[in-house]
Design a protein around this motif. Structure first.
Motif, PDB file in Angstrom:
ATOM      1  N   UNK A 107       0.810  -1.215   0.000  1.00 45.72           N
ATOM      2  CA  UNK A 107       0.000   0.000   0.000  1.00 45.72           C
ATOM      3  C   UNK A 107       0.844   1.265   0.000  1.00 45.72           C
ATOM      4  N   UNK A 108       2.135   1.136  -0.140  1.00 44.50           N
ATOM      5  CA  UNK A 108       2.993   2.301  -0.273  1.00 44.50           C
ATOM      6  C   UNK A 108       3.355   2.979   1.033  1.00 44.50           C
ATOM      7  N   UNK A 109       3.286   2.264   2.139  1.00 43.71           N
ATOM      8  CA  UNK A 109       3.689   2.838   3.416  1.00 43.71           C
ATOM      9  C   UNK A 109       5.204   3.006   3.432  1.00 43.71           C
ATOM     10  N   UNK A 110       5.674   4.136   3.868  1.00 44.35           N
ATOM     11  CA  UNK A 110       7.115   4.425   3.867  1.00 44.35           C
ATOM     12  C   UNK A 110       7.882   3.393   4.688  1.00 44.35           C
ATOM     13  N   UNK A 111       9.067   3.018   4.180  1.00 46.03           N
ATOM     14  CA  UNK A 111       9.884   2.023   4.871  1.00 46.03           C
ATOM     15  C   UNK A 111      10.226   2.451   6.292  1.00 46.03           C
ATOM     16  N   UNK A 112      10.412   3.755   6.495  1.00 49.41           N
ATOM     17  CA  UNK A 112      10.785   4.250   7.824  1.00 49.41           C
ATOM     18  C   UNK A 112       9.698   3.987   8.865  1.00 49.41           C
ATOM     19  N   UNK A 113       8.472   3.763   8.398  1.00 45.12           N
ATOM     20  CA  UNK A 113       7.351   3.526   9.304  1.00 45.12           C
ATOM     21  C   UNK A 113       7.149   2.047   9.624  1.00 45.12           C
ATOM     22  N   UNK A 114       7.858   1.183   8.924  1.00 47.94           N
ATOM     23  CA  UNK A 114       7.657  -0.257   9.129  1.00 47.94           C
ATOM     24  C   UNK A 114       8.956  -1.019   9.368  1.00 47.94           C
ATOM     25  N   UNK A 115      10.096  -0.338   9.338  1.00 49.78           N
ATOM     26  CA  UNK A 115      11.383  -0.995   9.550  1.00 49.78           C
ATOM     27  C   UNK A 115      12.215  -0.213  10.554  1.00 49.78           C
ATOM     28  N   UNK A 116      13.117  -0.916  11.218  1.00 52.64           N
ATOM     29  CA  UNK A 116      14.030  -0.250  12.149  1.00 52.64           C
ATOM     30  C   UNK A 116      13.502  -0.203  13.560  1.00 52.64           C
ATOM     31  N   UNK A 117      13.455   0.982  14.122  1.00 50.58           N
ATOM     32  CA  UNK A 117      12.973   1.127  15.501  1.00 50.58           C
ATOM     33  C   UNK A 117      12.029   2.312  15.599  1.00 50.58           C
ATOM     34  N   UNK A 118      11.463   2.502  16.798  1.00 49.38           N
ATOM     35  CA  UNK A 118      10.482   3.572  16.972  1.00 49.38           C
ATOM     36  C   UNK A 118      11.125   4.946  16.831  1.00 49.38           C
TER      37      UNK A 118
END
Length: 447
Positions: A211-222
Motif C-alpha cells: 500500500x505504499x507505506x514508507x519504509x521508515x514507518x515499518x522498519x528499524x525502531x520507533x
C-alpha cells in the motif's frame, strides 16, 4: 550424637518399612539439627493432636545391612566449583567497619545516577512524569468512504505489550472491534538494539509495503518512526530530540504523528467507532444498545475526573513508588497507593464499574494497572497493599469484567509484560532474575 542419628540397621533386617518420628533438637554446632529417633517418637508426640502427629511422620526406606548410619542435616556440602571471590568479608582486610559503608555509598550513588538518567525527579527524589506529547489537539480520525477502504490504511498504531499505556489502547481496539480498521505494530522492547529508547519494530508486513507505506514507518525502531514524522522540521542529519514513546498513532498517508498520548488516542478511537457505526447504518436502537461506547456522551467530565483520581493514587502511584530515590518520596507514594486500593475496593462494593453502569475507558485504563499490580508493581516497584485477591470487591470486579468481555484476556501477554520490568529496569533488579508469572487466565482464576 546418638540422639541425632537414624538407627535403622537392626529393624531393616526384617525388611519392613519403619515409621519414625521427626523431632527438632538443638545442635551443638550451630542453629538447629534434625534428630530422628524411633525410641522417642511416641514419648514426644503422643499428646499432640492427630493432624500434627501425622504431619511429622516419615516412612524410612529399606537399606542394606552394611549402610552406615548418618546424621540428617539442613546444610549442603560446598560445591566443587563455585564463583571466584576476593574473600574480603572473611579476611578482615579492609576492616568491615570501613568496607561496608564505602560499598553502600558507592552503590547508592551509582544507582541514583542511573535512576535520574532513566526518569525525571525533583530535588526530594520524587518521580515526575513528564509530558512527551507529540501532536496537539488532533482532529477526529477520518472514516473511509467507498473505495477509500480499498486504498490501504490511513492510520497505524504502534503499541508495546509491556507498557500499560499501550495496553489500555489495545483493549479499546479490541472492545471497539477496530483491529481490522487500523493496523497495529506490536513493538519489541530491546534497548540493546534500539538506536534510542527501548522499542524496535518487528519484521514488516508485506501488505503494508504493497500500500505504499514508507519504509521508515515499518522498519528499524520507533526512533526512526519519530525521525521520519518530524522530517520536515529537522535539519538534514538531525534526529528527533524528544523521547520516543508509545503508544503512537500515525497518519501513514501524510507521514505525520496524530498523537502519542494514550488518553487522546482512546477518545479518538471511540469517536471513530461511533461515527463508523452511524455511517454503516448501524444506528438502530438495537445496534446502539449492544455496541460498546467507552466514552458515553454526557458523562465526559465524570470520566475525566475518575481518570485523574485513579491515575494519581494507583496507576501512576505504583511508578512513583518504584522510581522514588528517597524514603520520603516513597512513603508519600505508598500512602497514595494504600488509599487508592481502599477507596477502589469500597467503591466497587456498591458499583459494578468505576464510572456509570457499563464499561468505559476508565475500566480499561484500570485493567492495564490491575493486571500488573501483583507480579510487577508489588515486587519490583515495592508498591504496597498486598495482592488483589486481598480486596474482594476489586477481585470480583476483575473477574466480572473478564467474563463479560473475554477478548480482554488476549490483549496482554502477562508473563512477557510483567517480566519486562525485571529484564529491562536493571537498576531496580541488578540480578535480572525474573520470578514466576502466570497468564492472565491463570491469574484471574486464582482471584
Amino acid at each position: 550424637t546418638s540422639s541425632h542419628r537414624l538407627r535403622t540397621k537392626t529393624m531393616v533386617k526384617h525388611r519392613h518399612p519403619i515409621i519414625l518420628g521427626l523431632c527438632l533438637s538443638p545442635s551443638r554446632t550451630a542453629g538447629f539439627g534434625l534428630g530422628l529417633s524411633p525410641s522417642s517418637t511416641h514419648a514426644r508426640y503422643q499428646n499432640l493432636p492427630d493432624w500434627s502427629r501425622s504431619s511429622i511422620i516419615l516412612h524410612a526406606t529399606e537399606e542394606s545391612d552394611d549402610a552406615p548410619s548418618s546424621s540428617s542435616s539442613l546444610y549442603q556440602s560446598l560445591p566443587s566449583k563455585k564463583p571466584w571471590t576476593f574473600g574480603i568479608l572473611t579476611s578482615g582486610f579492609p576492616p568491615q567497619q570501613l568496607l561496608v559503608p564505602v560499598v553502600k555509598f558507592v552503590t547508592f550513588q551509582v544507582w541514583r545516577l542511573m535512576m535520574n538518567e532513566l526518569v525525571t525527579h525533583d530535588e526530594q527524589g520524587r518521580f515526575i512524569r513528564e509530558s512527551f506529547q507529540a501532536g496537539n489537539n488532533p482532529s477526529p480520525l477520518e472514516v473511509p468512504v467507498g473505495d477509500e477502504a480499498n486504498s490501504g490504511p490511513k492510520y497505524k498504531l504502534y503499541l508495546g505489550n509491556p507498557c500499560p499505556w499501550c495496553h489500555r489502547v489495545k483493549s479499546a481496539m479490541a472492545l471497539l472491534d477496530l483491529e481490522n480498521d487500523i493496523p497495529v505494530t506490536m513493538l519489541i522492547d530491546n534497548a540493546e538494539k534500539a538506536s534510542k529508547g527501548g522499542w524496535i519494530l518487528p519484521d514488516p508486513s508485506p501488505q503494508l509495503s504493497k500500500f505504499g507505506v514508507a519504509d521508515e514507518l515499518i522498519k528499524g525502531d520507533l526512533a526512526g518512526v519519530y525521525n521520519y514524522c518530524y522530517r520536515d522540521i529537522l535539519e538534514e542529519g538531525e534526529r528527533y530530540g524528544g523521547r520516543c514513546t508509545a503508544p503512537l498513532l500515525v497518519d501513514v498517508k501524510s507521514g505525520k504523528i496524530v498523537t502519542n498520548e494514550s488518553n487522546e488516542i482512546m477518545v479518538l478511537l471511540n469517536d471513530y467507532s461511533r461515527r463508523k457505526r452511524e455511517q454503516d447504518g448501524d444506528s438502530t436502537a438495537s445496534n446502539i444498545s449492544s455496541a460498546v461506547d467507552l466514552r458515553p456522551i454526557g458523562i465526559e467530565e465524570e470520566l475525566d475526573k475518575a481518570t485523574e483520581l485513579w491515575f494519581n493514587l494507583l496507576w501512576n502511584g505504583a511508578y512513583r513508588c518504584g522510581f522514588a530515590t528517597s524514603q520520603i518520596a516513597y512513603d508519600e507514594a505508598a500512602s497514595d497507593v494504600l488509599k487508592g486500593l481502599a477507596e477502589m475496593n469500597e467503591h466497587l462494593a456498591s458499583n459494578l464499574y468505576l464510572v456509570g453502569d457499563s464499561i468505559t475507558e476508565v475500566d480499561l485504563k484500570n485493567f492495564a494497572w490491575v493486571t500488573r499490580h501483583d507480579y510487577a508493581y508489588t515486587v519490583i516497584f515495592k508498591s504496597p497493599g498486598g495482592r488483589i485477591s486481598q480486596y474482594p470487591n476489586i477481585a470480583s470486579y476483575v473477574k466480572r469484567v473478564v467474563y463479560e468481555y473475554p477478548s480482554l484476556v488476549d490483549t496482554l501477554d502477562m508473563p512477557d509484560a510483567c517480566g519486562s520490568y525485571y529484564r529491562q529496569l536493571f537498576m531496580l533488579n541488578f540480578g535480572r532474575i525474573v520470578p514466576y508469572i502466570p497468564s492472565v487466565r491463570e491469574w484471574v482464576a486464582g482471584l
